[in-house]
Write a protein that holds these residues in place. Structure first.
Motif, PDB file in Angstrom:
ATOM      1  N   GLU A  21       0.412   0.130  -4.365  1.00 28.80           N
ATOM      2  CA  GLU A  21       0.243  -1.227  -3.857  1.00 28.80           C
ATOM      3  C   GLU A  21       1.535  -1.905  -3.431  1.00 28.80           C
ATOM      4  O   GLU A  21       1.615  -2.522  -2.385  1.00 28.80           O
ATOM      5  CB  GLU A  21      -0.399  -2.075  -4.952  1.00 28.80           C
ATOM      6  N   ARG A  22       2.547  -1.756  -4.282  1.00 27.29           N
ATOM      7  CA  ARG A  22       3.809  -2.440  -3.974  1.00 27.29           C
ATOM      8  C   ARG A  22       4.442  -1.875  -2.704  1.00 27.29           C
ATOM      9  O   ARG A  22       4.904  -2.608  -1.847  1.00 27.29           O
ATOM     10  CB  ARG A  22       4.787  -2.319  -5.154  1.00 27.29           C
ATOM     11  N   PHE A  23       4.396  -0.560  -2.584  1.00 29.24           N
ATOM     12  CA  PHE A  23       4.952   0.065  -1.377  1.00 29.24           C
ATOM     13  C   PHE A  23       4.136  -0.357  -0.154  1.00 29.24           C
ATOM     14  O   PHE A  23       4.691  -0.737   0.876  1.00 29.24           O
ATOM     15  CB  PHE A  23       4.945   1.597  -1.526  1.00 29.24           C
ATOM     16  N   SER A  24       2.794  -0.313  -0.285  1.00 27.80           N
ATOM     17  CA  SER A  24       1.920  -0.672   0.840  1.00 27.80           C
ATOM     18  C   SER A  24       2.251  -2.068   1.345  1.00 27.80           C
ATOM     19  O   SER A  24       2.380  -2.293   2.554  1.00 27.80           O
ATOM     20  CB  SER A  24       0.445  -0.653   0.428  1.00 27.80           C
ATOM     21  N   SER A  25       2.405  -3.019   0.410  1.00 26.91           N
ATOM     22  CA  SER A  25       2.598  -4.395   0.869  1.00 26.91           C
ATOM     23  C   SER A  25       3.975  -4.592   1.505  1.00 26.91           C
ATOM     24  O   SER A  25       4.181  -5.500   2.292  1.00 26.91           O
ATOM     25  CB  SER A  25       2.343  -5.401  -0.258  1.00 26.91           C
ATOM     26  N   GLU A  26       4.916  -3.679   1.207  1.00 27.01           N
ATOM     27  CA  GLU A  26       6.241  -3.758   1.858  1.00 27.01           C
ATOM     28  C   GLU A  26       6.184  -3.290   3.313  1.00 27.01           C
ATOM     29  O   GLU A  26       6.976  -3.714   4.135  1.00 27.01           O
ATOM     30  CB  GLU A  26       7.246  -2.851   1.136  1.00 27.01           C
TER      31      GLU A  26
END
Ligand SMILES: Cc1ncc(COP(=O)(O)O)c(C=O)c1O
Length: 325
Positions: A21-26
């Motif tokens: 999730e964190r990577f996706s939102s970046e």
């Protein structure tokens, strides 16, 4: 589906499928899931464990006692084949392309720990190496040994069955998670992974786009190779679908200066993944492929809000060669 093909039990399966999730939102407005094939086991993991289950199953059923294969000096495939041979009580011989490096680190260090017979052939041509492996095998046979040759990357139709199985595994996990997979993205080095995924998608009738990101050759070469491997792989499963090169989706604009040459985009992708998710990508395949995925997201290639599975095919040991400061 695979009952006609003896398998060696070598990989930790199923590997996890997790949302990052964190990577996706970046990186944009899509949901990225990571298939953790870096956790297949077999001397530090990677995609080759799945292919090797079928290839080594075949070798074992033919009574092989020695396994020969090839790759570059930092070949993940060679390292994992050596580990598979050891697991099954066989002798590994690795005929690697290029000059012997002064320092043996990364995968080569592991090859030595595994006690592989490592030989270097200073050529640019894998055809020459395959010829050389044939000669070594004949010499071994004349001494009563039972050699078995695994071609580059284990990317034969039989090896690709491992990724037909992986496709089905991903679909089961996606069902359990209640998501539809729109795309599967993988690094392409010799094409067997991509070919197996295509066959899996075709046989299960799923509308999942398989996207390959080349880390080596230009796309036409891989489109031909993948179409051929996929067609022959589906024949092994009693299906006569003919895969056509023009239907295979491979991007070749992320290779940079060449195979194994790490560029800034690759380092940035590896660093972002490490710092957002605590996941370590490799420098030759997955880091470069991830730099391609990031760029394709930026260019709007993927439908907004879609679900993309990136296969972490492993390759982390090469960090300790390519990124040593
Ligand atoms: C870590 C890693 N990722 C991806 C690949 C590419 O897989 P394939 O050879 O099936 O295209 C390889 C091997 O070539 C690899 O070692």
């Amino acid at each position: 589906m695979f009952e006609n093909y003896p398998k060696a039990n070598l990989a930790f399966l199923p590997t996890p499928l997790e949302k990052i999730e964190r990577f996706s939102s970046e990186v944009g407005d899509i949901n990225i899931y990571m298939k953790r094939d870096d956790n297949t086991g077999l001397a530090m993991g990677g995609n080759k464990a799945r292919k090797l289950e079928f290839l080594m199953g075949d070798a074992k059923s033919k009574g092989a006692d020695t396994i020969l294969t090839t790759g570059g000096p930092q070949s993940n495939h060679a390292r994992m084949t050596a580990a598979a041979a050891r697991r099954l009580g066989m002798e590994p011989i690795l005929v690697l392309k290029g000059r012997e490096p002064a320092v043996r680190q990364g995968n080569l260090l592991l090859d030595d720990l595994l006690g592989a017979d490592v030989r270097f052939v200073d050529t640019k041509d894998y055809g020459e190496i395959h010829g050389k492996m044939g000669k070594i095998a004949s010499q071994l046979e004349s001494r009563g040994r039972k050699p078995y040759i695994i071609p580059l990357g284990g990317s034969t139709p039989l090896g690709a069955l491992g990724y037909v199985e992986a496709f089905l595994e991903i679909m089961n996990q996606a069902d359990e998670m209640g998501i539809n997979v729109d795309y599967i993205v993988n690094a392409v080095g010799s094409g067997g992974t991509h070919a197996g995924l295509l066959v899996g998608a075709y046989l299960s009738g799923k509308d999942v786009e398989i996207v390959g990101i080349s880390v080596d050759a230009e796309k036409g070469v891989f489109q031909n190779d993948i179409a051929r491997i996929a067609t022959e792989c589906s024949r092994l499963l009693n299906n006569d679908r003919e895969f056509k090169p023009e239907d295979i989706i491979v991007f070749d604009e992320y290779v940079g200066e060449g195979y194994g040459i790490v560029n800034n985009e690759t380092v940035e992708a590896i660093t972002l993944m490490a710092r957002t998710e605590g996941i370590i990508l490799g420098p030759v395949y997955t880091g470069k492929a991830m730099s391609g995925l990031i760029d394709l997201i930026k260019k709007g290639y993927f439908k907004q809000g879609s679900n993309v599975v990136f296969i972490h095919t492993g390759g982390t040991p090469a960090l300790f060669d390519k990124l040593v400061k």
